[in-house]
Design an enzyme around this catalytic site. Sequence first.
Site, PDB file in Angstrom:
ATOM      1  N   SER A   1      29.596  97.803  51.261  1.00  0.00           N
ATOM      2  CA  SER A   1      31.030  97.863  51.596  1.00  0.00           C
ATOM      3  C   SER A   1      31.275  99.160  52.353  1.00  0.00           C
ATOM      4  CB  SER A   1      31.856  97.871  50.305  1.00  0.00           C
ATOM      5  OG  SER A   1      33.208  98.167  50.584  1.00  0.00           O
TER       6      SER A   1
ATOM      7  N   TYR B   1      33.497 101.338  41.737  1.00  0.00           N
ATOM      8  CA  TYR B   1      33.148 100.356  42.773  1.00  0.00           C
ATOM      9  C   TYR B   1      32.519 101.060  43.978  1.00  0.00           C
ATOM     10  CZ  TYR B   1      33.513  96.822  46.406  1.00  0.00           C
ATOM     11  OH  TYR B   1      33.223  95.957  47.445  1.00  0.00           O
TER      12      TYR B   1
HETATM   13  N1  LIG Z   1      36.590  91.086  50.417  1.00  0.00           N
HETATM   14  C1  LIG Z   1      36.504  92.369  50.702  1.00  0.00           C
HETATM   15  O1  LIG Z   1      37.504  93.004  51.063  1.00  0.00           O
HETATM   16  C2  LIG Z   1      35.164  93.062  50.611  1.00  0.00           C
HETATM   17  C3  LIG Z   1      34.997  94.263  51.306  1.00  0.00           C
HETATM   18  C4  LIG Z   1      33.788  94.920  51.239  1.00  0.00           C
HETATM   19  C5  LIG Z   1      32.744  94.381  50.482  1.00  0.00           C
HETATM   20  N2  LIG Z   1      32.932  93.217  49.807  1.00  0.00           N
HETATM   21  C6  LIG Z   1      31.811  92.700  49.003  1.00  0.00           C
HETATM   22  O2  LIG Z   1      31.526  91.388  49.424  1.00  0.00           O
HETATM   23  C7  LIG Z   1      30.890  90.685  48.375  1.00  0.00           C
HETATM   24  C8  LIG Z   1      31.518  89.308  48.261  1.00  0.00           C
HETATM   25  O3  LIG Z   1      32.855  89.453  47.862  1.00  0.00           O
HETATM   26  P1  LIG Z   1      34.022  88.518  48.414  1.00  0.00           P
HETATM   27  O4  LIG Z   1      34.909  89.365  49.212  1.00  0.00           O
HETATM   28  O5  LIG Z   1      33.474  87.292  49.007  1.00  0.00           O
HETATM   29  O6  LIG Z   1      34.789  88.231  47.038  1.00  0.00           O
HETATM   30  P2  LIG Z   1      34.979  86.914  46.204  1.00  0.00           P
HETATM   31  O7  LIG Z   1      35.624  85.852  47.030  1.00  0.00           O
HETATM   32  O8  LIG Z   1      35.669  87.345  44.941  1.00  0.00           O
HETATM   33  O9  LIG Z   1      33.494  86.449  45.868  1.00  0.00           O
HETATM   34  C9  LIG Z   1      32.707  87.064  44.869  1.00  0.00           C
HETATM   35  C10 LIG Z   1      31.575  86.123  44.498  1.00  0.00           C
HETATM   36  O10 LIG Z   1      30.783  86.741  43.478  1.00  0.00           O
HETATM   37  C11 LIG Z   1      30.585  85.786  42.430  1.00  0.00           C
HETATM   38  N3  LIG Z   1      30.429  86.461  41.151  1.00  0.00           N
HETATM   39  C12 LIG Z   1      31.302  87.327  40.572  1.00  0.00           C
HETATM   40  N4  LIG Z   1      30.837  87.699  39.377  1.00  0.00           N
HETATM   41  C13 LIG Z   1      29.640  87.050  39.205  1.00  0.00           C
HETATM   42  C14 LIG Z   1      28.677  87.024  38.157  1.00  0.00           C
HETATM   43  N5  LIG Z   1      28.836  87.738  37.039  1.00  0.00           N
HETATM   44  N6  LIG Z   1      27.576  86.239  38.303  1.00  0.00           N
HETATM   45  C15 LIG Z   1      27.410  85.501  39.426  1.00  0.00           C
HETATM   46  N7  LIG Z   1      28.279  85.499  40.455  1.00  0.00           N
HETATM   47  C16 LIG Z   1      29.380  86.266  40.332  1.00  0.00           C
HETATM   48  C17 LIG Z   1      31.844  84.931  42.457  1.00  0.00           C
HETATM   49  O11 LIG Z   1      31.603  83.635  41.921  1.00  0.00           O
HETATM   50  P3  LIG Z   1      31.958  83.134  40.444  1.00  0.00           P
HETATM   51  O12 LIG Z   1      33.298  83.706  40.087  1.00  0.00           O
HETATM   52  O13 LIG Z   1      31.948  81.651  40.598  1.00  0.00           O
HETATM   53  O14 LIG Z   1      30.844  83.630  39.586  1.00  0.00           O
HETATM   54  C18 LIG Z   1      32.084  84.808  43.951  1.00  0.00           C
HETATM   55  O15 LIG Z   1      31.305  83.754  44.477  1.00  0.00           O
HETATM   56  C19 LIG Z   1      31.027  91.566  47.134  1.00  0.00           C
HETATM   57  O16 LIG Z   1      29.806  92.222  46.885  1.00  0.00           O
HETATM   58  C20 LIG Z   1      32.094  92.564  47.518  1.00  0.00           C
HETATM   59  O17 LIG Z   1      31.951  93.786  46.846  1.00  0.00           O
HETATM   60  C21 LIG Z   1      34.118  92.538  49.865  1.00  0.00           C
END
Ligand SMILES: NC(=O)c1ccc[n+]([C@@H]2O[C@H](COP(=O)([O-])OP(=O)(O)OC[C@H]3O[C@@H](n4cnc5c(N)ncnc54)[C@H](OP(=O)(O)O)[C@@H]3O)[C@@H](O)[C@H]2O)c1
Length: 253
Positions: free
Chosen positions: A135, A148
């Site tokens: 991130s 985080y």
């Molecule tokens: N969106 C942003 O603004 C942003 C910015 C920078 C970095 N990121 C990073 O991008 C990555 C993806 O995030 P996203 O933005 O796509 O958010 P998201 O829509 O909330 O997706 C998160 C994913 O992680 C899975 N997950 C959460 N806890 C889990 C667990 N204990 N075991 C297995 N799977 C788990 C969730 O699925 P389930 O709930 O079905 O398990 C979901 O598929 C993350 O690493 C996040 O830190 C996001």
Amino acid sequence: MNVAIVTGASSGLGWEYAKQLAPRREVDEVWLVARRRDRLEELAGKLIGAEGRIFAMDLTDAEQTRELFETLEREQPNVAWLVNNAGFGAIGPFEDIDVDTHLTMIDLNVRALTELTQRALPYCVPGSRIVQVASSAGFAPLGNFAVYAATKAYVLNFANALAAELAPKNITVTAVCPGPVDTEFSSVAHLDGDDKAPEFIYAKPGDVVRKSIADARKGKLNSVYGATMKAWSALSGLVPRRLSAWTTSLYRG
Ligand SMILES: NC(=O)c1ccc[n+]([C@@H]2O[C@H](COP(=O)([O-])OP(=O)(O)OC[C@H]3O[C@@H](n4cnc5c(N)ncnc54)[C@H](OP(=O)(O)O)[C@@H]3O)[C@@H](O)[C@H]2O)c1
């Protein structure tokens, strides 16, 4: 058999990685990993070009992850793509967030990512791509996002170091460093329920993923999407760490 393993595939960036990697010639199966089985089943039905195989599991639970690791050992696929994407954040003062939330965050963002990388690596081959979703929060210490941001600094540094180690084997490792993206991340991270910044702040997950796949194919060390995040990436090392932590600690979400 050539596989792409995508964690956190049930929503957001992970959902996009699965959809965009499935049509690639080097991918026969996409292994979809997350807790919500119904979402993974829906996604598997939408994939074009490759089969989706579902691993509905909590990556912080060693009992549950065993199934994934045993499948790897038993079937010995070529891991053409490993996308360590599952992760979550919690916004707020460190002392207001309960210890279990912090420790689960570390377990998922750091421990599970490290373990899957190590266990999948024997099945990577020359040309394999490892994508570690970090991130832009990992570039500097951030107040009210302390744990985080620290987990993502780990992912960034780990990915960059591993890239050097694996270069002689022609295995690339790319750290993906998005700014805000329109996924479920914000609603999970805002524990107080106030979950949205203005729309224009958010990048589209499809765009971030498309760029990061292209960057990984070029063997880039980091993939940073958008002019603002590129500027932050370049400048963050120059901003005094006390200043970045203090200014962000004033932001209450
Ligand atoms: N969106 C942003 O603004 C942003 C910015 C920078 C970095 N990121 C990073 O991008 C990555 C993806 O995030 P996203 O933005 O796509 O958010 P998201 O829509 O909330 O997706 C998160 C994913 O992680 C899975 N997950 C959460 N806890 C889990 C667990 N204990 N075991 C297995 N799977 C788990 C969730 O699925 P389930 O709930 O079905 O398990 C979901 O598929 C993350 O690493 C996040 O830190 C996001």
